[in-house]
Motif scaffolding. Structure first.
Motif, PDB file in Angstrom:
ATOM      1  N   UNK A  46     -15.289 -90.408  13.482  1.00 51.17           N
ATOM      2  CA  UNK A  46     -14.369 -89.666  12.628  1.00 51.17           C
ATOM      3  C   UNK A  46     -13.897 -88.395  13.320  1.00 51.17           C
ATOM      4  N   UNK A  47     -14.809 -87.725  14.014  1.00 51.08           N
ATOM      5  CA  UNK A  47     -14.430 -86.533  14.781  1.00 51.08           C
ATOM      6  C   UNK A  47     -13.376 -86.886  15.825  1.00 51.08           C
ATOM      7  N   UNK A  48     -13.595 -87.960  16.564  1.00 51.76           N
ATOM      8  CA  UNK A  48     -12.647 -88.373  17.601  1.00 51.76           C
ATOM      9  C   UNK A  48     -11.288 -88.706  17.006  1.00 51.76           C
ATOM     10  N   UNK A  82     -20.298 -81.175   9.109  1.00 50.93           N
ATOM     11  CA  UNK A  82     -19.605 -80.204   9.959  1.00 50.93           C
ATOM     12  C   UNK A  82     -20.015 -80.348  11.423  1.00 50.93           C
ATOM     13  N   UNK A  83     -21.300 -80.606  11.643  1.00 50.37           N
ATOM     14  CA  UNK A  83     -21.792 -80.720  13.014  1.00 50.37           C
ATOM     15  C   UNK A  83     -21.301 -81.996  13.701  1.00 50.37           C
ATOM     16  N   UNK A  84     -21.342 -83.110  12.999  1.00 51.88           N
ATOM     17  CA  UNK A  84     -21.014 -84.393  13.619  1.00 51.88           C
ATOM     18  C   UNK A  84     -19.512 -84.672  13.640  1.00 51.88           C
ATOM     19  N   UNK A  85     -18.855 -84.452  12.516  1.00 44.68           N
ATOM     20  CA  UNK A  85     -17.431 -84.790  12.420  1.00 44.68           C
ATOM     21  C   UNK A  85     -16.521 -83.599  12.663  1.00 44.68           C
ATOM     22  N   UNK A  86     -17.090 -82.406  12.606  1.00 42.38           N
ATOM     23  CA  UNK A  86     -16.342 -81.168  12.818  1.00 42.38           C
ATOM     24  C   UNK A  86     -15.201 -81.034  11.805  1.00 42.38           C
ATOM     25  N   UNK A  89     -13.140 -84.083   4.564  1.00 42.43           N
ATOM     26  CA  UNK A  89     -13.764 -85.406   4.509  1.00 42.43           C
ATOM     27  C   UNK A  89     -13.267 -86.172   3.292  1.00 42.43           C
ATOM     28  N   UNK A  90     -13.248 -85.509   2.149  1.00 39.64           N
ATOM     29  CA  UNK A  90     -12.820 -86.167   0.920  1.00 39.64           C
ATOM     30  C   UNK A  90     -11.347 -86.565   0.993  1.00 39.64           C
ATOM     31  N   UNK A  91     -10.527 -85.719   1.584  1.00 35.66           N
ATOM     32  CA  UNK A  91      -9.101 -86.030   1.703  1.00 35.66           C
ATOM     33  C   UNK A  91      -8.872 -87.282   2.514  1.00 35.66           C
TER      34      UNK A  91
END
Length: 417
Positions: A357-359, A397-401, A407-409
């Motif tokens: 998801x972060x990428x 916050x740490x993993x997906x930044x 996230x909800x959006x």
């Protein structure tokens, strides 16, 4: 280059597809984003008290042997992060041991005199109102009344009317109110429930659509009707937006197909077929889906408890992997494995989902090129984990930044301001 399609062609296509557009908008609106409980607990209608959820939580922790016992149980179940899981589950059992509670006036209550059931219904409504006032009520709570088959129809309707009326005598209906219509066989029974919901709203001055209900799938006729159709899909739309969830009834359904008692299970092939049809029926509608229960209870001697916990954890993990995010629990000792297995499910894929998801969000090159639909699925997976308490905002916050609102959006396909 010449475009062969002019405005009149587009207009013809728009006219042709107007019905499709309306169908998709009205009947297949997609995930509403509303919280779905991970389980439903059923208790007999005369056994509910405002203090029952907290008592179940305390008893569940004690049955597992406290924090160390939860950690040992997680390790025995071969779940990753046993100590972390134990801490999260202990917190859950102390703060929200039951997410969804159904006060049962159907099989769990049985057939009693009208006077006895009337008294129990009124007392249950009073107790629920007291629980809401004292902030002791689960996030979701309601009743299951008797089905609309001829022998129990009048009693079920009376119980529904008395409960709602008595509850309203104390104030507004709880936000998480759930009503369960059991043993549905035909679409007409759902239409009858819609009629009753409309009359309740009119009688009490409630806004239209306030009364919604769950449908319990416990008969083969609602999966395949005599004419070969699938009423379970039709009833969702016949419910006029009032059907909130479909629940699979393990034992009534299996028994109605002649499955011997010793083989009735959430993982029997007949159960899987019914739930496959149900899962297709709810897809895109915003209606939730719940698996059923196991009646193998972790109680008695330590060996029986260990075997029952292992079975329950495996069944919970199984329906989660199949994309069914809710099930039933019948006993307080099932709570430890409900939460251990559920939290493990949402944590075991957290690192990979968060990284992907972060990428995607930050357009970082990687070996996996995710599309928007996959990104939504990744976000929805993490979002469900956050909602039930398996995943923290800090981990997101740490993993997906990203933040929880971001996230909800993504999970709900909404724009984020």
């Amino acid at each position: 280059m010449i475009n062969p399609f002019d405005e009149s062609t587009l207009g013809s296509v728009e006219t042709l597809l107007a019905g499709t557009d309306q169908l998709l908008e009205q009947s297949y609106p997609g995930d509403s984003g509303a919280r779905q409980p991970i389980h439903t607990v059923y208790v007999p209608g005369d056994k509910y008290t405002p203090d029952l959820p907290a008592a179940w939580g305390r008893n569940a922790i004690a049955a597992a042997g406290g924090l160390m016992g939860l950690s040992a149980l997680a390790a025995k179940l071969n779940l990753a992060e046993p100590q972390r899981l134990a801490e999260l589950v202990a917190d859950k059992l102390a703060s929200e041991p039951i997410e969804d509670l159904r006060i049962d006036f159907e099989d769990g209550f049985g057939n009693r005199s009208d006077a006895e059931e009337d008294a129990a219904v009124l007392a249950a409504a009073d107790s629920l109102a007291a629980a809401v006032a004292a902030n002791k009520a689960p996030s979701f709570i309601g009743i299951r009344f008797k089905c609309f088959e001829a022998p129990t129809r009048a009693r079920g309707i009376r119980t529904l009317g008395l409960f709602i009326s008595q509850l309203l005598s104390h104030g507004e209906l709880p936000a998480g109110l759930r009503l369960t219509l059991p043993k549905v066989t035909t679409v007409d029974q759902v239409k009858a429930m819609v009629l009753l919901a409309e009359q309740l709203e009119q009688a009490h001055g409630l806004e239209t659509g306030k009364i919604r209900f769950e449908v319990q799938v416990e008969t083969p006729q609602v999966i395949i009707a005599a004419d070969g159709t699938h009423p379970v899909a039709q009833l969702i739309h016949a419910g006029q937006g009032r059907v909130s969830s479909l629940h699979y009834g393990t034992y009534d359904y299996s028994a109605s197909l002649g499955v011997a008692a010793g083989y009735q299970s959430m993982e029997h092939p007949v159960a899987d077929y019914a739930k496959d049809v149900m899962q297709v029926a709810v897809a895109g509608t915003g209606v939730e889906l719940s698996d059923g229960s196991t009646n193998i209870i972790p109680a008695g001697d330590p060996e029986n408890m260990a075997e029952a916990w292992a079975l329950h954890a495996r069944l919970v993990s199984r329906h989660l992997a199949r994309g069914i995010y809710q099930g039933w629990d019948l006993h307080e000792n099932q709570l430890p494995t409900r939460y251990l297995a559920t939290f493990a499910f949402f944590r075991e894929g957290l690192q990979a989902a968060g990284t992907r998801l972060r990428n995607y969000v930050h357009q970082i090159s990687s070996t996996i090129m995710d599309e928007p639909a996959t990104a939504r699925a990744l976000a929805r997976y993490i979002h469900r984990g956050v909602t039930c308490g398996a995943v923290s905002a800090e981990e997101v916050a740490e993993l997906a930044q990203i933040t929880l609102s971001e996230l909800e959006a993504i999970a709900l396909n909404r724009s984020h301001a």
